[in-house]
Design a protein around this motif. Sequence first.
Motif, mmCIF file in Angstrom:
data_model
loop_
_atom_site.group_PDB
_atom_site.id
_atom_site.type_symbol
_atom_site.label_atom_id
_atom_site.label_comp_id
_atom_site.label_asym_id
_atom_site.label_seq_id
_atom_site.Cartn_x
_atom_site.Cartn_y
_atom_site.Cartn_z
ATOM 1 N N THR A 289 -43.794 11.532 43.813
ATOM 2 C CA THR A 289 -44.709 11.511 42.668
ATOM 3 C C THR A 289 -44.126 10.892 41.412
ATOM 4 O OG1 THR A 289 -44.013 13.758 42.051
ATOM 5 C CG2 THR A 289 -45.929 13.546 43.517
ATOM 6 N N ARG A 290 -42.822 10.719 41.370
ATOM 7 C CA ARG A 290 -42.180 10.177 40.166
ATOM 8 C C ARG A 290 -41.654 8.774 40.430
ATOM 9 N NH1 ARG A 290 -38.022 14.750 38.510
ATOM 10 N NH2 ARG A 290 -37.284 13.057 37.158
ATOM 11 N N GLN A 291 -41.920 7.893 39.482
ATOM 12 C CA GLN A 291 -41.582 6.482 39.666
ATOM 13 C C GLN A 291 -40.086 6.241 39.861
ATOM 14 O OE1 GLN A 291 -43.727 3.350 40.044
ATOM 15 N NE2 GLN A 291 -44.109 3.315 37.850
ATOM 16 N N GLU A 292 -39.237 6.893 39.035
ATOM 17 C CA GLU A 292 -37.801 6.629 39.149
ATOM 18 C C GLU A 292 -37.256 7.108 40.483
ATOM 19 O OE1 GLU A 292 -37.979 10.742 37.242
ATOM 20 O OE2 GLU A 292 -39.159 8.895 37.264
ATOM 21 N N VAL A 293 -37.833 8.185 41.005
ATOM 22 C CA VAL A 293 -37.424 8.689 42.320
ATOM 23 C C VAL A 293 -37.859 7.715 43.407
ATOM 24 C CG1 VAL A 293 -37.670 10.590 43.965
ATOM 25 C CG2 VAL A 293 -37.526 11.073 41.509
ATOM 26 N N SER A 323 -48.055 6.959 46.018
ATOM 27 C CA SER A 323 -49.426 7.218 45.581
ATOM 28 C C SER A 323 -50.211 5.921 45.434
ATOM 29 C CB SER A 323 -49.403 7.961 44.246
ATOM 30 O OG SER A 323 -48.931 7.111 43.212
#
Length: 356
Positions: A289-293, A323
């Motif tokens: 869900t997180r871009q950097e991850v 996503s």
Amino acid sequence: MVVTAVQSSDTTAIGSLVAVRPAFSADRLLADLVPPRHFADARFATYRANPDHPSQAAAVARLQEVAAEIARPAPSGLRSLLGRRRPAPAVYMDGGFGVGKTHLLTSLAHAVREELGADAAAYGTFVEYTNLVGALGFLPTVDALSTKKLVCIDEFELDDPGDTVLMSRLLRELADRGVALAATSNTLPDALGEGRFAAEDFLREIQALADRFEVLRVDGEDYRHRSVVTDAAPLATEVVRIAAAARPRAVVDDFSDILAHLATVHPSRYGALLDGVEVVGLTGVRPVTRQEVALRLVVLVDRLYDRDVPVLLAGADPRALFSEEMLRGGYRKKYYRALSRLGALAEDGRALLDEA
């Protein structure tokens, strides 16, 4: 690098990546600038040009000419003094993911290395070169790479302005020192067939070097024929663990744990993280869900693909790994590439189960 062993539920020792802390080495970063294992056998003769897309055969022919030009001895004596030095060739391959641009780029690197020696060509991804500059500093990187006849940059990225300017400057310095250059990047999946959007972006971003680069269009469809991880259902957790336990140099990690671990390891060391690993199992796979991850995961997938490491996936449907918002955003080309590559590795993992 030693893969740390952990205990599975059936008490069989299985390796884990989470406890591995790969050491940094500038020499290792330089030594790793070679064609990846996945393309060890890639040659111009092994590229299967699709007759429905004539640009593929045209690109092969032109790159063979470029390889010969790089290998041609420089003029010497009076001819060298009187003649104007011809600029070293610079080519950029423009096309979608999965059309064989990396095969062609590695073929060019192999051709030059076979003709002039293993040290004659450097090969790396855009991220590997920016990591090298970060590790060595700009001028030491220029000095190290200027000893090469050819520098190949795979997956030139246009989505980080700072890194793009850095790479543009690096390429300009190398070109001025007579180093031949070759690069690839991807058009976006929804822009295929709409013109040379990636080429136009590339030439605009490299500014002063634009007139030196020759653009080679490589049209076609993704030869892996996928934009999702895999059409097959995810494996059961115990299936992944049992399959890994049956193989030496296999590792199994919980997906959340490996994502957290990647945040503690510099992306330049993800290759070293996989030293000696021959199978990777991931349990508890879930949407990111997180871009950097997600971007760190993309780099790991690239290193797995470079090394031909089969992957066993257990958990949620991997087709939902990124996503819809991510797949529409500025980094979507990276995510589509990762899905395509991870899909190929997941199928390799399933093939291991069929062999058991």
